[in-house]
Scaffold this motif. Structure first.
Motif, PDB file in Angstrom:
ATOM      1  N   ALA A   1      73.118  38.262  48.140  1.00  0.00           N
ATOM      2  CA  ALA A   1      73.067  39.165  49.293  1.00  0.00           C
ATOM      3  C   ALA A   1      74.393  39.882  49.490  1.00  0.00           C
ATOM      4  N   ASP A   2      75.369  39.584  48.653  1.00  0.00           N
ATOM      5  CA  ASP A   2      76.711  40.133  48.825  1.00  0.00           C
ATOM      6  C   ASP A   2      77.124  40.940  47.595  1.00  0.00           C
TER       7      ASP A   2
ATOM      8  N   LEU B   1      71.178  24.890  49.774  1.00  0.00           N
ATOM      9  CA  LEU B   1      71.197  26.037  48.865  1.00  0.00           C
ATOM     10  C   LEU B   1      71.179  27.337  49.669  1.00  0.00           C
ATOM     11  N   THR B   2      72.303  27.567  50.354  1.00  0.00           N
ATOM     12  CA  THR B   2      72.482  28.781  51.151  1.00  0.00           C
ATOM     13  C   THR B   2      73.862  29.348  50.835  1.00  0.00           C
ATOM     14  N   ARG B   3      74.108  30.565  51.319  1.00  0.00           N
ATOM     15  CA  ARG B   3      75.397  31.217  51.100  1.00  0.00           C
ATOM     16  C   ARG B   3      76.533  30.385  51.698  1.00  0.00           C
ATOM     17  N   SER B   4      76.276  29.779  52.892  1.00  0.00           N
ATOM     18  CA  SER B   4      77.345  29.021  53.546  1.00  0.00           C
ATOM     19  C   SER B   4      77.358  27.560  53.100  1.00  0.00           C
TER      20      SER B   4
ATOM     21  N   PHE C   1      69.486  38.948  40.081  1.00  0.00           N
ATOM     22  CA  PHE C   1      69.058  37.787  40.871  1.00  0.00           C
ATOM     23  C   PHE C   1      67.783  38.094  41.658  1.00  0.00           C
ATOM     24  N   ARG C   2      67.729  39.313  42.200  1.00  0.00           N
ATOM     25  CA  ARG C   2      66.550  39.682  42.986  1.00  0.00           C
ATOM     26  C   ARG C   2      65.291  39.701  42.127  1.00  0.00           C
ATOM     27  N   ALA C   3      65.457  39.868  40.817  1.00  0.00           N
ATOM     28  CA  ALA C   3      64.288  39.940  39.926  1.00  0.00           C
ATOM     29  C   ALA C   3      63.782  38.561  39.521  1.00  0.00           C
ATOM     30  N   LEU C   4      64.475  37.510  39.945  1.00  0.00           N
ATOM     31  CA  LEU C   4      64.092  36.172  39.475  1.00  0.00           C
ATOM     32  C   LEU C   4      62.650  35.780  39.803  1.00  0.00           C
TER      33      LEU C   4
END
Ligand SMILES: *Cc1c(COP(=O)(O)O)cnc(C)c1O
Length: 452
Positions: free
Chosen positions: A238-239, A327-330, A248-251
């Motif tokens: 997302a960054d 499993l998150t950004r933070s 990654f978005r195509a996964l």
């Protein structure tokens, strides 16, 4: 320095000895404290001495191979579960850890954006890829499997094992799979599966999964993504300042994905993972076991895995880590982001250096510097000198052999006078690396300036 000459510092060995004595006291959950016999204590002391011949993987100045110490929580969860030593082959062997495995794998599948999935942990990325390629072969028997020339060598090897024809596709100037070359090959037909690598092992390059997925759809071909190295970087997608989000978005469009929790997932070795988008591929694993599978009608993990016995402790360690660092950004993503920022800082400094440059701007966190020189053979010679000089200052780097013509595509001033060129390879994959980034560049610059 040759690997067999490497020595950990004496105080670390002493600490290992103390820890092993402490650990054995706690090794039996049923009988209380274990009192080690003299021969057992002596054996553990000999072990600590033998372990001295190890590189200091946990030291910030270790930027060599893909080696990342497990998270303390993973370590503690693994050791705790080992007091029971469950086996995730069948529910008979470990009902609790089988449930933990299914939950952890569901979180991985969700991270990749799979609405449904079938998947499990494996003992390695190699085994996880083997299963994905085997399913691919079952669905497209006799058809060719394609992977980039920068893909992990395991793909051609595993294809040989499962009897699937394998061919390589050229890499582009950035070390990513060349989609023009891919389409040229797809047009000729007979291809069953394309392997896209999300983070090549050599340089961390991201194959353009989104473009490859378009081609796979167009030609009716299966798409397997080997994200053993870079799968967890999905958490940064997302960054766009950190990573290119497009691959990654195509996964969710991939038929299967592999990721190695024992690389960027902070797990001890023995933890790979494969997930399939279509749960019905589970039928292809179909077998019966005369020994196990009696105690439940629920799915036994051994029914959807090529491996039989596997450590339940691996599943427990991964699950517990994800409780603490989701499993998150933070969560798990925070460390990956810091390492990526450190990589970009190191890359910018090296590009600005008068004595060093980098092969390409890294997509993830593997930087490949090389000393500036007129010819590729001179680059190889100086890289070796920098490697040695950095080792004198306590820094452990790695080396990478690349095709000289490929290197010159990004560096046209280089005169190609050798088939291959040896450059340096640094995995900036530990939390400590953010703090030592500047010191690291300074060391490389000193080493390159003195290497002539
Ligand atoms: C490490 C790696 C593998 C092999 O995985 P192991 O866990 O070492 O068996 C396969 N593919 C890629 C891209 C890797 O980085």
């Amino acid at each position: 320095m040759r690997a067999q000459d490497v020595r950990l510092e004496p105080q670390l060995i002493e600490r290992l000895r103390e820890r092993s004595t402490e650990l054995i006291r706690h090794a039996d959950l049923w009988t209380g404290e274990v009192v080690a016999a003299p021969a057992e204590r002596a054996a553990l002391e000999r072990l600590a001495d033998r372990l001295a011949n190890t590189y200091p993987y946990g030291d910030a100045r270790y930027v060599g191979q893909i080696l990342k110490p497990p998270h303390p929580v993973a370590w503690a969860a693994y050791a705790t579960t080992m007091l029971l030593n469950p086996n995730n082959h069948a529910l008979d062997g470990g009902p609790a850890t089988a449930a933990l495995e299914k939950e952890a794998v569901a979180q991985v599948a969700e991270m990749f954006g799979y609405p449904a999935h079938l998947g499990h942990l494996t003992s390695s990325g190699t085994l996880a890829n083997l299963e994905a390629l085997w399913i691919a072969r079952e669905l497209h028997p006799g058809k060719v499997v394609l992977s980039s020339e920068a893909a992990h060598y395991t793909h051609s090897r595993m294809c040989a094992i499962i009897g699937a024809p394998h061919e390589k596709v050229a890499q582009d100037a950035f070390g990513r799979l060349d989609v023009v070359a891919l389409e040229d090959r797809l047009v000729r037909g007979d291809v069953g599966t394309v392997v896209a690598t999300l983070g090549t092992t050599g340089m961390g390059a991201l194959d353009p999964v989104h473009l490859i997925a378009d081609l796979c759809e167009k030609y009716g071909v299966r798409l397997h993504v080997d994200g053993a190295y870079g799968g967890f970087h999905t958490l940064l997608a997302a960054d766009p300042a950190l990573v290119d989000p497009a691959p990654f978005r195509a996964l969710p469009r991939a038929d299967s994905i592999v990721v190695d929790p024992h690389k960027h997932g902070l797990q001890p070795y023995g933890c790979g993972c494969v997930v399939f988008r279509d749960p019905s591929v589970g039928q292809l694993y179909s077998h019966d076991s005369p020994y196990t599978y009696f105690t439940s009608d629920d799915l036994h993990l051994g029914e959807i895995s090529i491996e039989c016995s596997r450590a339940g402790a691996s599943a427990a360690a991964f699950w517990t880590t994800l409780q603490a660092l989701p499993l998150t950004r933070s969560g798990l993503g925070a460390g990956l982001a810091e390492q990526r920022e450190a990589t970009l800082r190191i890359t910018a400094s090296l590009r600005a250096s008068t004595v060093l440059d980098v092969a390409v701007t890294p997509d993830l966190d593997i930087v490949c510097p090389f000393p500036r020189a007129a010819t590729t053979s001179e680059v190889s010679r100086l890289s070796q000198a920098v490697f040695d000089a950095a080792a004198q200052e306590g820094w452990h780097l790695a080396e990478l052999r690349v095709s000289s013509r490929w290197l010159a595509r990004q560096h046209p001033d280089l005169t190609v006078d050798s088939e291959d060129t040896v450059i340096l390879r640094c995995c900036v994959m530990k939390p400590e690396h953010a703090q030592v980034a500047d010191a690291f560049v300074a060391t490389l610059e000193r080493a390159a300036s003195s290497a002539v």
